[in-house]
Design a protein around this motif. Structure first.
Motif, PDB file in Angstrom:
ATOM      1  N   PRO A 216      -3.208  -0.929  -5.726  1.00 26.00           N
ATOM      2  CA  PRO A 216      -3.796  -0.089  -4.680  1.00 26.00           C
ATOM      3  C   PRO A 216      -3.679  -0.672  -3.273  1.00 26.00           C
ATOM      4  CG  PRO A 216      -5.496  -1.068  -6.097  1.00 26.00           C
ATOM      5  CD  PRO A 216      -4.183  -1.296  -6.762  1.00 26.00           C
ATOM      6  N   GLY A 217      -3.696  -1.998  -3.147  1.00 26.59           N
ATOM      7  CA  GLY A 217      -3.549  -2.605  -1.833  1.00 26.59           C
ATOM      8  C   GLY A 217      -2.209  -2.293  -1.195  1.00 26.59           C
ATOM      9  N   VAL A 218      -1.156  -2.233  -2.024  1.00 28.82           N
ATOM     10  CA  VAL A 218       0.178  -1.901  -1.528  1.00 28.82           C
ATOM     11  C   VAL A 218       0.227  -0.450  -1.072  1.00 28.82           C
ATOM     12  CG1 VAL A 218       2.600  -1.654  -2.186  1.00 28.82           C
ATOM     13  CG2 VAL A 218       1.289  -3.633  -2.969  1.00 28.82           C
ATOM     14  N   VAL A 219      -0.371   0.438  -1.863  1.00 28.93           N
ATOM     15  CA  VAL A 219      -0.397   1.859  -1.509  1.00 28.93           C
ATOM     16  C   VAL A 219      -1.094   2.051  -0.167  1.00 28.93           C
ATOM     17  CG1 VAL A 219      -1.248   4.137  -2.195  1.00 28.93           C
ATOM     18  CG2 VAL A 219      -0.328   2.576  -3.924  1.00 28.93           C
ATOM     19  N   GLU A 220      -2.243   1.421  -0.001  1.00 33.99           N
ATOM     20  CA  GLU A 220      -3.003   1.553   1.254  1.00 33.99           C
ATOM     21  C   GLU A 220      -2.203   1.012   2.436  1.00 33.99           C
ATOM     22  OE1 GLU A 220      -7.333   0.225   3.182  1.00 33.99           O
ATOM     23  OE2 GLU A 220      -6.797  -0.354   1.134  1.00 33.99           O
ATOM     24  N   ALA A 221      -1.576  -0.152   2.264  1.00 29.73           N
ATOM     25  CA  ALA A 221      -0.817  -0.759   3.355  1.00 29.73           C
ATOM     26  C   ALA A 221       0.359   0.123   3.777  1.00 29.73           C
ATOM     27  CB  ALA A 221      -0.315  -2.141   2.939  1.00 29.73           C
ATOM     28  N   MET A 222       1.065   0.694   2.807  1.00 33.56           N
ATOM     29  CA  MET A 222       2.218   1.534   3.141  1.00 33.56           C
ATOM     30  C   MET A 222       1.781   2.865   3.741  1.00 33.56           C
ATOM     31  SD  MET A 222       4.828  -0.266   2.762  1.00 33.56           S
ATOM     32  CE  MET A 222       5.977   1.044   3.215  1.00 33.56           C
ATOM     33  N   GLN A 223       0.703   3.424   3.271  1.00 36.95           N
ATOM     34  CA  GLN A 223       0.215   4.673   3.862  1.00 36.95           C
ATOM     35  C   GLN A 223      -0.217   4.455   5.310  1.00 36.95           C
ATOM     36  OE1 GLN A 223      -2.745   5.860   0.962  1.00 36.95           O
ATOM     37  NE2 GLN A 223      -1.299   7.196  -0.114  1.00 36.95           N
ATOM     38  N   ASP A 224      -0.842   3.308   5.581  1.00 36.96           N
ATOM     39  CA  ASP A 224      -1.212   2.981   6.963  1.00 36.96           C
ATOM     40  C   ASP A 224       0.035   2.837   7.837  1.00 36.96           C
ATOM     41  OD1 ASP A 224      -3.869   3.010   6.259  1.00 36.96           O
ATOM     42  OD2 ASP A 224      -4.079   0.821   6.169  1.00 36.96           O
ATOM     43  N   ALA A 225       1.063   2.167   7.297  1.00 35.36           N
ATOM     44  CA  ALA A 225       2.298   1.960   8.061  1.00 35.36           C
ATOM     45  C   ALA A 225       2.996   3.295   8.325  1.00 35.36           C
ATOM     46  CB  ALA A 225       3.222   1.006   7.317  1.00 35.36           C
ATOM     47  N   LEU A 226       3.066   4.137   7.321  1.00 36.18           N
ATOM     48  CA  LEU A 226       3.731   5.438   7.482  1.00 36.18           C
ATOM     49  C   LEU A 226       3.017   6.301   8.516  1.00 36.18           C
ATOM     50  CD1 LEU A 226       4.542   6.159   3.734  1.00 36.18           C
ATOM     51  CD2 LEU A 226       6.217   5.786   5.550  1.00 36.18           C
ATOM     52  N   ALA A 227       1.700   6.182   8.582  1.00 36.39           N
ATOM     53  CA  ALA A 227       0.935   6.970   9.555  1.00 36.39           C
ATOM     54  C   ALA A 227       1.245   6.560  10.992  1.00 36.39           C
ATOM     55  CB  ALA A 227      -0.564   6.817   9.274  1.00 36.39           C
TER      56      ALA A 227
END
Length: 406
Positions: A133-144
């Protein structure tokens, strides 16, 4: 019931600053910090990108070390291609793509975006892991944070070992079960919706991104003449996994965590091979050099387990047998039988004849490479630790043979 992974999915990581991809990570992972370090993403033509990755002999970092230039050139021919960033990282012992997501997400995305522009692809698909889940959150933040003239589409992989296999990823993107299927053409020829698909893991895209941002000459400052650049490696022992960026040509012993010294290790992950200490101590980080020593670099994973190699390998094969797609005989029947035969050896209830017989039956007959990788692991155990295997088969357990093999 599927066996649990013998190496837990990491919830904590020790990520070391490095010379290239991991340089300056202490400053943060935001887009503003990334642009302050590297500047704006320049436009690069397809011929120029092809020339650079070909000249550098850049290879994929997902495990197979396939030349990136061949995939890029193949995907550029025919219909408008699809670009895929595969961050599923189904290998439990690997954490390098996770490390990039948390420290250098925009280097990964820059590589994919620059390539998509060169290919005139309109969408970049990002495959996120189902168990990190930490990876998912980090990538979603970056994509935003991104404002690129390409569209991003995310997909979340299932939390299984084979979910990151190329055809399994394409099945996920098509809305079908995230499992491998038999294919008659490489995905670079016919992939998502029948279109050429350029699918690579996060580190490969980060390497492309850095190349585009710093130019070929700067990229060559690290590594060797025949293998320029760096690679990420995950070192997993009985503590927090460590991710390090290592120049090609570096002695492996010089970058091992202290607890690894003097011990054998599993190199390349669960589909890798065992290396006794004398081999590990003399080897250098190199795709070709390590292959010649029968310890493929693979995805850059080095595991030094607290258990003896026989016990640990048996646990790994138990796990792998439960992680297959169950769509062909070697996976459905062969791997569980192989796991049972190796379990019998480990517990002193049987010899190696059945293990060797099943390995010969399973290898090169599966619909994907999962059975072959599992057999590679088993055969490396038998070849590297014959004394320890014999001791287990005779019921005397872990003994001096381990120290002799080390």
């Amino acid at each position: 019931m599927n066996a649990p992974t013998p190496v837990p999915i990491p919830t904590e990581l020790s990520i070391h600053p490095g010379p290239a991809l991991l340089s300056g990570i202490d400053a943060g992972s935001s887009l503003a910090t990334h642009r302050a370090q590297y500047g704006d993403l320049p436009a690069v033509s397809l011929p120029a990108l092809l020339e650079s990755v070909d000249s550098l002999r850049m290879r994929g970092r997902g495990g197979a070390a396939f030349p990136f230039a061949i995939k890029l050139r193949t995907a550029s021919q025919g219909r408008r291609p699809v670009v895929v960033v595969n961050m599923s990282e189904g290998e439990p012992a690997s954490a390098k793509d996770s490390a990039l997501a948390m420290t250098r997400p925009h280097l990964v995305l820059d590589g994919a975006v620059a390539t998509a522009r060169a290919l005139r692809a309109s969408t970049v698909h990002v495959i996120l892991p189902g168990d990190r889940p930490g990876v998912v959150e980090a990538m979603q933040d970056a994509l935003a944070e991104r404002r690129d003239k390409v569209r991003f589409q995310t997909h979340q992989a299932d939390p299984v070992f084979v979910a990151g296999q190329a055809r399994a990823v394409l099945e996920l993107m098509a809305g079908r079960p995230n499992l491998p299927v038999t294919a008659w053409a490489p995905e670079a020829i016919s992939g998502h919706k029948g279109r050429p698909t350029l699918l690579s893991n996060a580190e490969t895209w980060a390497q492309v991104g850095r190349l585009v941002l710093v130019d070929e000459g700067h990229y060559r400052r690290f590594g060797t003449d025949t293998e320029p650049g760096t690679t990420l490696m995950t070192f997993t022992g009985d503590g927090v996994p460590q991710v390090k960026e290592v120049e090609f040509g570096t002695r492996i012993r010089d970058v091992l965590p202290p607890g690894f010294a003097g011990r054998p290790a599993l190199v390349g992950g669960f589909h890798g091979a065992w290396a006794p200490w004398h081999t590990l101590a003399s080897a250098r980080v190199s795709v070709d050099g390590m292959k010649s020593l029968s310890i493929p670099l693979g995805a850059g994973v080095v595991v030094s387990p607290p258990q003896c190699p026989v016990t640990f390998t048996s646990r790994v094969v138990d796990y792998l047998a439960g992680q297959s797609a169950r769509r062909c005989g070697p996976c459905l029947n062969g791997l569980p039988a192989l796991a049972e035969a190796l379990r019998a050896v480990s517990s002193g209830r049987g010899g190696t004849a059945r293990v060797e017989e099943l390995a010969g039956v399973v290898v090169r007959r599966g619909a994907c490479a999962h059975p072959d990788g599992t057999v590679r692991l088993v055969r490396s155990l038998l070849a590297t630790f014959p004394g320890e295997v014999a001791a287990h088969a005779e019921g005397t357990g872990c003994g001096p043979a381990l120290e002799e093999a080390s």
